[in-house]
Design a protein around this motif. Structure first.
Motif, PDB file in Angstrom:
ATOM      1  N   GLY A   9      42.228  69.150  23.516  1.00  0.00           N
ATOM      2  CA  GLY A   9      43.232  68.420  22.749  1.00  0.00           C
ATOM      3  C   GLY A   9      43.193  68.800  21.279  1.00  0.00           C
ATOM      4  N   SER A  11      44.312  66.950  17.193  1.00  0.00           N
ATOM      5  CA  SER A  11      44.879  65.855  16.429  1.00  0.00           C
ATOM      6  C   SER A  11      46.106  66.322  15.665  1.00  0.00           C
ATOM      7  CB  SER A  11      43.859  65.292  15.440  1.00  0.00           C
ATOM      8  OG  SER A  11      44.474  64.317  14.614  1.00  0.00           O
ATOM      9  N   HIS A 138      45.536  62.982  26.521  1.00  0.00           N
ATOM     10  CA  HIS A 138      44.964  63.201  25.192  1.00  0.00           C
ATOM     11  C   HIS A 138      45.902  62.491  24.238  1.00  0.00           C
ATOM     12  CE1 HIS A 138      41.513  65.922  25.036  1.00  0.00           C
ATOM     13  NE2 HIS A 138      41.931  66.333  26.218  1.00  0.00           N
ATOM     14  N   ASP A 139      45.386  61.675  23.330  1.00  0.00           N
ATOM     15  CA  ASP A 139      46.264  60.853  22.494  1.00  0.00           C
ATOM     16  C   ASP A 139      46.739  61.534  21.210  1.00  0.00           C
ATOM     17  OD1 ASP A 139      44.071  60.711  20.769  1.00  0.00           O
ATOM     18  OD2 ASP A 139      43.743  58.574  21.049  1.00  0.00           O
ATOM     19  N   ASN A 140      46.373  62.788  20.972  1.00  0.00           N
ATOM     20  CA  ASN A 140      46.762  63.581  19.796  1.00  0.00           C
ATOM     21  C   ASN A 140      46.164  63.071  18.490  1.00  0.00           C
ATOM     22  OD1 ASN A 140      48.205  65.509  21.244  1.00  0.00           O
ATOM     23  ND2 ASN A 140      50.084  64.338  21.132  1.00  0.00           N
ATOM     24  N   SER A 147      41.560  64.141  18.749  1.00  0.00           N
ATOM     25  CA  SER A 147      42.248  63.670  19.947  1.00  0.00           C
ATOM     26  C   SER A 147      41.219  63.155  20.944  1.00  0.00           C
ATOM     27  CB  SER A 147      43.052  64.814  20.564  1.00  0.00           C
ATOM     28  OG  SER A 147      43.748  64.374  21.700  1.00  0.00           O
ATOM     29  N   GLN A 148      41.541  62.043  21.586  1.00  0.00           N
ATOM     30  CA  GLN A 148      40.629  61.442  22.553  1.00  0.00           C
ATOM     31  C   GLN A 148      41.296  61.329  23.914  1.00  0.00           C
ATOM     32  OE1 GLN A 148      39.736  57.598  20.950  1.00  0.00           O
ATOM     33  NE2 GLN A 148      38.330  58.400  19.414  1.00  0.00           N
ATOM     34  N   LEU A 149      40.481  61.440  24.951  1.00  0.00           N
ATOM     35  CA  LEU A 149      40.976  61.161  26.296  1.00  0.00           C
ATOM     36  C   LEU A 149      41.122  59.660  26.455  1.00  0.00           C
ATOM     37  CD1 LEU A 149      38.933  63.576  28.548  1.00  0.00           C
ATOM     38  CD2 LEU A 149      41.395  63.561  28.203  1.00  0.00           C
TER      39      LEU A 149
END
Length: 172
Positions: A9, A11, A138-140, A147-149
């Protein structure tokens, strides 16, 4: 749980993204990380270039523009299209991440409780949990956060979700 291996991912607030784009760069970041995962020939496309080429704006990127402009940018060797949740699961099973758009504003669900109001993310996995389907995204990222799962409920968000699948169809 079905998960795509090796997906990385990013950010939308990373330093390499122009500061004026960061708040609305989730669509181009989603396209970038998916293309990077699917093809080693595509990393030359920077997020800043994608933002401009896809038609990003301060209020985001429409699904129509994402599809139309990725088709123009990538050419005939790629299949870029809208899809439903059944296709999302098939794509994940085949090892291809899918772009998901959460959009409560333009789907006229202003009062609902959703994971995101308006946001593009890559889906990289799923699991069935009782009567619900849990999507692994993935939250970007965020300001000063990679970025986190995350796990999100499809049932809770299905009224505002749409999907775009990307598949390389020819070697050039």
């Amino acid at each position: 749980m079905k998960t795509i291996k090796g997906f990385i991912g990013k950010s939308q607030f990373d330093e390499d993204i122009e500061a004026k784009f960061r708040a609305s760069a989730c669509g181009p970041v989603t396209a970038f990380v998916i293309l990077r995962h699917l093809s080693e020939a595509e990393p030359h496309l920077s997020i800043n270039k994608l933002y401009r080429s896809l038609g990003g704006t301060k209020i985001g990127l429409s699904k129509y523009r994402m599809i139309r402009n990725l088709r123009k940018l990538l050419g005939a060797g790629w299949n870029i299209e809208s899809c439903g949740i059944e296709d999302v699961l098939l794509e994940i099973d085949e090892g291809r991440p899918v772009a998901a758009k959460f959009d409560k504003w333009f789907t006229f669900h202003w009062l609902g409780k959703f994971t995101f109001d308006y946001h593009w993310v890559p889906i990289v996995g799923y699991e069935k949990h009782g009567n619900d389907l849990i999507l692994l995204i993935h939250d970007n990222g965020g300001r000063n956060r990679t970025s986190q799962l995350r796990k999100v409920s499809y049932e809770q968000n299905k009224k505002i979700l749409s999907f775009v699948k990307m598949k390389k169809t020819a070697a050039f």
